[in-house]
Design an enzyme around this catalytic site. Structure first.
Site, PDB file in Angstrom:
ATOM      1  N   ARG A   1       0.721  -1.305   0.159  1.00 35.14           N
ATOM      2  CA  ARG A   1       0.118  -0.068  -0.031  1.00 35.14           C
ATOM      3  C   ARG A   1       0.955   1.295  -0.040  1.00 35.14           C
ATOM      4  O   ARG A   1       2.070   1.081   0.518  1.00 35.14           O
ATOM      5  CB  ARG A   1      -0.808   0.089   1.179  1.00 35.14           C
ATOM      6  CG  ARG A   1      -2.084  -0.801   1.113  1.00 35.14           C
ATOM      7  CD  ARG A   1      -3.026  -0.493  -0.029  1.00 35.14           C
ATOM      8  NE  ARG A   1      -3.628   0.849   0.215  1.00 35.14           N
ATOM      9  CZ  ARG A   1      -5.193   0.833   0.523  1.00 35.14           C
ATOM     10  NH1 ARG A   1      -5.642  -0.405   0.715  1.00 35.14           N
ATOM     11  NH2 ARG A   1      -5.807   1.764   0.821  1.00 35.14           N
TER      12      ARG A   1
ATOM     13  N   LYS B   1       5.642   3.973   4.600  1.00 38.89           N
ATOM     14  CA  LYS B   1       6.254   2.897   4.100  1.00 38.89           C
ATOM     15  C   LYS B   1       7.557   3.696   3.420  1.00 38.89           C
ATOM     16  O   LYS B   1       8.483   2.546   2.569  1.00 38.89           O
ATOM     17  CB  LYS B   1       5.579   2.386   3.156  1.00 38.89           C
ATOM     18  CG  LYS B   1       4.446   1.371   3.913  1.00 38.89           C
ATOM     19  CD  LYS B   1       3.459   0.476   3.407  1.00 38.89           C
ATOM     20  CE  LYS B   1       2.307   0.121   4.230  1.00 38.89           C
ATOM     21  NZ  LYS B   1       2.577  -1.214   4.964  1.00 38.89           N
TER      22      LYS B   1
ATOM     23  N   THR C   1       4.196  -8.198   5.603  1.00 39.76           N
ATOM     24  CA  THR C   1       4.171  -9.630   5.428  1.00 39.76           C
ATOM     25  C   THR C   1       4.802  -9.876   4.099  1.00 39.76           C
ATOM     26  O   THR C   1       5.408 -10.915   3.557  1.00 39.76           O
ATOM     27  CB  THR C   1       2.784 -10.309   5.466  1.00 39.76           C
ATOM     28  OG1 THR C   1       2.143  -9.582   4.994  1.00 39.76           O
ATOM     29  CG2 THR C   1       2.446 -10.615   7.033  1.00 39.76           C
TER      30      THR C   1
ATOM     31  N   LYS D   1       7.086 -12.715   2.099  1.00 42.64           N
ATOM     32  CA  LYS D   1       6.928 -13.364   0.486  1.00 42.64           C
ATOM     33  C   LYS D   1       7.988 -13.222  -0.230  1.00 42.64           C
ATOM     34  O   LYS D   1       8.376 -14.339  -1.126  1.00 42.64           O
ATOM     35  CB  LYS D   1       5.720 -12.754   0.117  1.00 42.64           C
ATOM     36  CG  LYS D   1       4.404 -12.842   0.634  1.00 42.64           C
ATOM     37  CD  LYS D   1       3.319 -12.186   0.407  1.00 42.64           C
ATOM     38  CE  LYS D   1       2.163 -12.193   1.533  1.00 42.64           C
ATOM     39  NZ  LYS D   1       1.568 -10.961   1.343  1.00 42.64           N
TER      40      LYS D   1
HETATM   41  C1  26Q Z   1     -10.381   1.624  10.430  1.00 39.07           C
HETATM   42  C2  26Q Z   1     -11.352   2.585  10.646  1.00 39.07           C
HETATM   43  C3  26Q Z   1     -12.019   3.358   9.681  1.00 39.07           C
HETATM   44  C4  26Q Z   1     -11.724   2.849   8.225  1.00 39.07           C
HETATM   45  C5  26Q Z   1     -10.303   1.921   8.074  1.00 39.07           C
HETATM   46  C6  26Q Z   1      -9.796   1.311   9.134  1.00 39.07           C
HETATM   47  C7  26Q Z   1      -8.609   0.491   9.120  1.00 39.07           C
HETATM   48  C8  26Q Z   1      -8.715  -0.524   7.841  1.00 39.07           C
HETATM   49  C9  26Q Z   1      -7.580  -1.410   7.621  1.00 39.07           C
HETATM   50  C10 26Q Z   1      -7.544   0.604   9.573  1.00 39.07           C
HETATM   51  C11 26Q Z   1      -6.347  -0.460   9.190  1.00 39.07           C
HETATM   52  C12 26Q Z   1      -6.500  -1.349   8.584  1.00 39.07           C
HETATM   53  C13 26Q Z   1      -5.620  -2.258   8.075  1.00 39.07           C
HETATM   54  C14 26Q Z   1      -4.329  -2.264   8.573  1.00 39.07           C
HETATM   55  C15 26Q Z   1      -3.351  -3.084   8.270  1.00 39.07           C
HETATM   56  O1  26Q Z   1      -3.269  -3.760   7.082  1.00 39.07           O
HETATM   57  N1  26Q Z   1      -2.374  -3.419   9.078  1.00 39.07           N
HETATM   58  C16 26Q Z   1      -0.989  -4.079   8.819  1.00 39.07           C
HETATM   59  O2  26Q Z   1      -1.421  -5.405   8.998  1.00 39.07           O
HETATM   60  C17 26Q Z   1      -0.049  -6.458   8.682  1.00 39.07           C
HETATM   61  C18 26Q Z   1      -0.806  -7.800   9.276  1.00 39.07           C
HETATM   62  O3  26Q Z   1      -0.511  -7.779  10.848  1.00 39.07           O
HETATM   63  C19 26Q Z   1       0.914  -5.901   9.110  1.00 39.07           C
HETATM   64  O4  26Q Z   1       2.042  -6.802   8.470  1.00 39.07           O
HETATM   65  C20 26Q Z   1       1.380  -4.537   8.768  1.00 39.07           C
HETATM   66  O5  26Q Z   1       2.674  -4.056   9.167  1.00 39.07           O
HETATM   67  C21 26Q Z   1       0.308  -3.588   9.131  1.00 39.07           C
HETATM   68  O6  26Q Z   1       0.423  -2.459   8.607  1.00 39.07           O
END
Ligand code: 26Q
Length: 809
Positions: free
Chosen positions: A544, A549, A651, A655
């Site tokens: 992303r 990042k 992650t 990979k």
């Molecule tokens: C929260 C509130 C409102 C709208 C969206 C959100 C929201 C949605 C998705 C907040 C966070 C996320 C996703 C977070 C995410 O993908 N974090 C990643 O998680 C991975 C798995 O543990 C880690 O390897 C990454 O480091 C971390 O960034």
């Protein structure tokens, strides 16, 4: 179930007739795909029935992984691999004149997630099934998944991802398992026979309809379930009066307002936006999931006091943390359990994983919104909080600041992370460093209160998708070298290490990588009309788009290299192909500008003949699971360059490593552990440490402008952003420039620049020594088994869920 090639071919022909009244010659590729996949699903159904019966008969404890996101990607090939029939399928289809790879391409990705968190959920489902663990997913069947990204004139353009348009073969609608979810209304409490009774009136009922997707384990007959909920109107979704009066829109208005709940995935993983619809989504799938779990549970004839012995609910980040209150509601209101007993069961059932330390991403909901949408749930959270605050007050004898800091409800908001921690017996971070930071900083007060609840579970990835499926050539070479045991126990990849210096084997690994690179360069030629040299270093950053990042740091190094080449075209470097792939959240202005910047720089450099083709930059649009499967196997260098402390785990890093890339990284997230297992000689590390970063945030002392003034390279790069030398309006990149200088470079890009350039130089030198590079690459593959999600999931099973294998014979 026994199956050979002939049976498969016959079943397939039959299926085409039954579904479409067509034979192979008549059937279009899409019909061939649908019939073939449906047939595979039929086979899975038999094993799923067996699995369900076994779980019910033996009252096996079940885990439910609650997640707003499941980024599962395509399923056909994955299912064939896990059923161990990939080869006979390919051969059989070939005999019928069907191109297997083309058939696989017809499937659309189920992209029901943003990034790491959603993909992790998908890897865990694969591992749970493959380890014969009774673990299922619970989420939302979004009509639109994460947007499809197109790049138009360098800008990101978002196109809706209507993945369900042509139907989805793998799901089954289970109308008889539907439940009602209630929103809004008025709640009153009355006394009845000496007991408190909750009366909930005038609520809006929404029908939650489950769609089930089978999740096949590897070669073990287990088929678990991924249940995704869709929102529908309970009745009267069509208003005839309005229709008759000619108001056609009003006639269907109600139906659409209900369906909005499962309409679209929030394409945001950075900022908490406080949107009512998001809270509705969260309660919707949580309430539906819990109701269906309890309904199934009660069928076993066991009382709810024992729920924690048979059910574990995993809360994937705070998004489903309302589960804590919903379980309490069901136990106390619907089944009249005493509060204290219900609370004990709830805490034992729930466990929570934190995925971020970025304050902006921590979920908070305004009290007013919460009360209006979920009046009873809000009352329950108030009561949970009242009791919790008393507990804090007693433990810290009257320290009000502790109460203020930890309270679930504070400053007019409900803090979801606090609810999740208080209502769970386990809170884990996703890499050692991340867990340490949670314990020592972010969640330090909670760690003081409940130290026994905190633990680390370093993330993992399924080697079945990320090695066996994505990189068949490497998979075969590994099998030829050390046998097949690693497929069942990925730690055994370690056997490869003893051959890392073997030049004949090095040559074979080199050849596999090169073949993958050629395949990719053909793909790029066809799709982007850019010619890339398979003998160049493929240097890849795919993830992303986020400021933390630091895709910008990567670009700055490229510009610097370009500037050097202009000065000295004979500079002795190995040609490089820099590959980017990244989606930006549609509302994240700077992130989108960075995409435009990368494309603008690419356009300039790719078309400058003076540098003799030594640098190429490719931005691959629409990063997704399928694209990752294409890109990762051909990487030489894996860019993992986040500001130390910001990336919880990552992650993608795992990979790339598993596919033989060398990691170029900061000491952040799981990079720290990658270094631990491969050793300093087999990874390239640079940049500030997390301690240094914290130190600057706390005590100041970093001045970006100072670096800008003193480092000629930086000066040139930043000035070049705004002086019109790029083929874009002068003001196009002011915002980026400003953030770096006037806002003092929050992510230490300028600070880490020098160290990064030197690290890139080390990469160049290492690559020149083919034998050393191949040795490093093999050592990385050999140690990547540590990061198989099978290991991670085993630890969750033992330490958190308390579940054991339940094999299906
Ligand atoms: C929260 C509130 C409102 C709208 C969206 C959100 C929201 C949605 C998705 C907040 C966070 C996320 C996703 C977070 C995410 O993908 N974090 C990643 O998680 C991975 C798995 O543990 C880690 O390897 C990454 O480091 C971390 O960034």
């Amino acid at each position: 179930m026994f199956l050979n090639k002939e049976m498969l071919k016959n079943d397939f022909k039959r299926k085409l007739i039954v579904m479409f009244s067509e034979d192979i010659q008549e059937a279009s590729p899409i019909h061939q795909y649908v019939a073939f996949s449906s047939l595979i699903k039929d086979y899975l159904s038999e094993n799923q029935m067996k699995t369900n019966k076994k779980y019910a008969k033996d009252k096996v404890k079940q885990v439910y992984y609650f997640s707003m996101e499941f980024l599962i990607g395509k399923l056909l090939e994955n299912n064939l691999i896990n059923m161990n029939i990939r080869k006979i399928a390919e051969d059989g289809l070939k005999e019928l004149g069907i191109d297997f790879n083309k058939l696989l391409q017809i499937e659309v990705d189920a992209g029901l997630g943003n990034g790491g968190l959603g993909r992790l959920a998908a890897c865990f489902l694969d591992s749970m099934a493959s380890l014969s663990l009774a673990g299922h997913g619970n989420g939302i069947r979004y009509k639109y998944g994460l947007f499809e990204q197109k790049i138009v004139e360098g800008y990101q353009v978002e196109v809706p991802d209507s993945w369900l348009r042509d139907g989805y073969v793998w799901e089954t609608r289970k109308i008889d398992k539907s439940v009602l979810v209630k929103f809004g209304g008025d709640v009153s409490l009355i006394q009845e026979n000496g007991k408190l009774k909750v009366i909930h009136k005038n609520y809006e009922p929404i029908l939650a309809v489950p769609y089930d997707i089978p999740i096949a384990g590897f070669n073990n007959n287990t088929v678990n379930n991924l249940r995704l909920w869709s929102a529908e109107a309970v009745e009267k979704d069509f208003d005839f009066t309005s229709f008759s009066n000619g108001d056609y829109l009003k006639a269907v208005e109600y139906k659409y307002s209900v369906e909005a709940i499962s309409q679209v995935l929030y394409p945001d993983d950075s900022n908490e936006k406080g949107k009512m619809l998001r809270l509705k989504q969260e309660y919707f799938f949580v309430s539906a999931g819990i109701q269906s779990i309890i309904r199934r549970y009660l069928k076993m004839g066991i009382t709810l006091e024992n729920l924690d012995k048979y059910v574990a609910i995993h809360i994937n980040d705070t998004h489903p943390s309302i589960a804590v209150a919903e379980i309490m509601r069901v136990l106390v209101d619907e089944y009249e359990m005493e509060w204290k007993d219900a609370w004990k069961v709830t805490v034992n059932v729930c466990a929570y994983t934190n995925h971020t330390i970025m304050a902006e991403a921590l979920e908070k909901w305004p009290i007013g919104m919460f009360k209006k949408l979920l009046p009873r749930i809000y009352m329950i959270i108030e009561e949970i909080n009242r009791r919790f605050c008393i507990e804090i007050f007693e433990k810290y004898s009257g320290k009000w600041d502790k109460v203020n800091k930890m309270s679930i409800i504070q400053d007019g908001s409900v803090r979801m992370a606090h609810l999740a921690i208080v209502g769970s017996h386990s809170t884990n971070g996703v890499a050692k460093l991340h867990t340490k930071i949670l314990k020592e900083k972010e969640l330090n007060d909670f760690n003081g209160m409940y130290p026994e609840r905190f633990n680390n579970k370093t993330n993992g990835i399924t080697h079945r998708r990320w090695l066996m499926l994505a990189n068949p050539k490497l998979c075969k070479l590994i099998c030829d070298s050390i046998g097949e045991e690693w497929i069942y126990n990925p730690i055994k990849l370690k056997e490869l290490e003893k051959y890392s210096k073997n030049s004949a084997l090095q040559e074979k690994f080199y050849k596999v990588k090169r073949d993958n690179k050629i395949e990719f360069s053909n793909y790029v030629k066809e799709n982007y009309d850019i010619k890339i040299d398979p003998d160049s270093i493929y240097d890849i950053q795919a993830k992303r788009l986020h400021e933390y990042k630091r895709q910008l740091l990567n670009v700055f190094n490229i510009i610097n290299l370009y500037n050097e080449l202009l000065e000295n075209p004979n500079l002795d470097i190995t040609p490089r192909t820099f590959i980017f792939s990244a989606k930006a959240s549609p509302g994240y202005h700077i992130a989108k500008k960075i995409i435009k910047f990368i494309n603008t720089v690419a356009d300039k450099i790719n078309n400058d003949s003076r540098i003799l083709g030594k640098i190429k930059i490719i931005f691959m649009e629409n990063y997704s699971v399928s694209l990752a499967e294409k890109i990762i196997p051909c990487a030489n260098v894996s860019e993992q360059i986040s500001t130390a402390s910001k990336e919880a785990s990552g992650t993608g890093n795992m990979k790339f490593m598993m596919n033989g890339a060398i990691t170029l990284a900061t000491l952040d997230g799981a990079n720290v552990e990658i270094r631990e297992v491969v050793g300093d000689d087999n990874i390239v590390i640079f940049g500030l440490s997390s301690e240094q970063v914290f130190n600057y945030y706390k005590n100041g002392g970093y001045f970006a402008k100072e670096i800008f003034n003193n480092d000629k390279r930086i000066n040139k790069i930043l000035s070049g952003m705004i002086d019109g030398s790029l083929n874009a309006p002068k003001a196009e990149f002011y915002d980026i420039y400003d953030k770096l200088l006037d806002y003092n470079d929050e992510y230490f890009i300028l600070k880490d620049f020098d160290s990064y350039v030197k690290a890139q130089d080390r990469i160049d030198k290492l690559y020149k020594n083919k034998s050393i590079w191949q040795q490093m690459s093999i050592i990385n593959i050999a140690n990547s088994g540590v990061f198989s999600s099978d290991n991670t999931v085993k630890e969750y099973a033992k330490d958190i869920w308390n579940i054991k294998k339940a094999e299906i014979i």
